[in-house]
Design a protein around this motif. Structure first.
Motif, PDB file in Angstrom:
ATOM      1  N   TYR A 169       0.866  -1.180   0.000  1.00  0.00           N
ATOM      2  CA  TYR A 169       0.000   0.000   0.000  1.00  0.00           C
ATOM      3  C   TYR A 169       0.901   1.227   0.000  1.00  0.00           C
ATOM      4  N   VAL A 171       1.401   4.981   0.828  1.00  0.00           N
ATOM      5  CA  VAL A 171       0.828   5.965   1.747  1.00  0.00           C
ATOM      6  C   VAL A 171       0.494   7.261   0.998  1.00  0.00           C
ATOM      7  N   LYS A 172      -0.718   7.762   1.266  1.00  0.00           N
ATOM      8  CA  LYS A 172      -1.157   9.034   0.681  1.00  0.00           C
ATOM      9  C   LYS A 172      -1.261  10.088   1.787  1.00  0.00           C
ATOM     10  N   ASP A 175      -3.181   9.846   5.382  1.00  0.00           N
ATOM     11  CA  ASP A 175      -3.326   8.454   5.818  1.00  0.00           C
ATOM     12  C   ASP A 175      -2.807   8.267   7.244  1.00  0.00           C
ATOM     13  N   CYS A 176      -3.373   7.279   7.922  1.00  0.00           N
ATOM     14  CA  CYS A 176      -2.817   6.787   9.180  1.00  0.00           C
ATOM     15  C   CYS A 176      -2.972   5.278   9.163  1.00  0.00           C
ATOM     16  N   ASN A 179      -6.595   3.879   9.592  1.00  0.00           N
ATOM     17  CA  ASN A 179      -7.471   3.963   8.424  1.00  0.00           C
ATOM     18  C   ASN A 179      -7.047   3.006   7.322  1.00  0.00           C
ATOM     19  N   ILE A 180      -5.742   2.798   7.189  1.00  0.00           N
ATOM     20  CA  ILE A 180      -5.261   1.840   6.185  1.00  0.00           C
ATOM     21  C   ILE A 180      -5.730   0.429   6.544  1.00  0.00           C
ATOM     22  N   SER A 183      -9.275  -0.037   5.820  1.00  0.00           N
ATOM     23  CA  SER A 183      -9.526  -0.147   4.383  1.00  0.00           C
ATOM     24  C   SER A 183      -9.210  -1.538   3.853  1.00  0.00           C
TER      25      SER A 183
END
Length: 218
Positions: A169, A171-172, A175-176, A179-180, A183
């Protein structure tokens, strides 16, 4: 079904698991045959026996929004998380481990279909029907020939590996880890698994992730 029954789905080498909170009222097992019948002159119809097809299991039940006396699992999980988890397993193309203690079923299966719905009279409760098919690893037969030119065929039993290949994944901004995890797993509380897999890159503080970092998702 007996109240002593337990039905479990596990995935990714038992790292993720679900115990169905409500047992199905009806459990269907399809056990067919691939035998072939042919007509031979002077003998009539004969049957050629073949290996059986994969077992198929079908049942319906629901994930309740609240507690009621018929619930079998004391773990309080929001029904939508059950739905998201099974959907993700189905898309992964990795078999699940299916266990039904009352039916003496303990094998690996693919999720052939999974349909669900939510009705207005009981918001948050999801009814579903699911079909599973027995999964078998392809096994190869080794042929060895000795000095006397006698061939021996050795059967090898293939072990099912339902370990999920690690994903990544990126990171955007904003983000934390919580939350990742929510998801990708449907459960933010599993952020620690992501942190553990990437601790060498993130450092001692799991809150300090930066846009552009590529995290391993175990």
């Amino acid at each position: 079904m007996s109240i002593k029954y337990q039905i479990w789905f596990t995935w990714n080498a038992e790292r993720e698991k679900i115990r169905l909170p409500v047992l199905p009222e009806k459990f269907s097992i399809k056990n067919g045959s691939n035998n072939q019948s042919i007509d031979l002159t002077g003998l009539g119809e004969i049957t050629i026996m073949q290996s059986r097809p994969a077992l198929q299991f079908s049942f319906s039940s629901f994930f309740p929004a609240g507690y009621f006396p018929g619930i079998k699992s004391i773990i309080a999980v929001p029904p939508i998380l059950y739905i998201r988890m099974i959907e993700r397993w189905k898309k992964s193309k990795v078999p699940i481990h299916f266990i039904s203690t009352g039916n003496y079923i303990n094998l690996y299966c693919t999720i052939e279909s999974f349909n669900y719905s939510e009705s207005g009279g009981d918001v948050g409760t999801f009814s579903y029907d699911i079909t599973l098919k027995e999964y078998r690893e392809v096994s190869l037969k080794a042929v060895s020939v000795d000095s006397s030119l006698i061939a021996t065929v050795q059967n090898t039993t293939a072990r099912v590996d339902n370990t999920s290949t690690p994903k990544t994944y990126t990171v955007k901004k904003g983000d934390c880890l919580y939350n990742i995890a929510k998801s990708v797993y449907g459960d933010g509380a599993k952020y620690s698994s992501i942190y553990t897999a990437n601790k060498s890159m993130i450092g001692s503080n799991p809150n300090l992730i930066r846009p552009g970092q590529v995290l391993k998702i175990p």
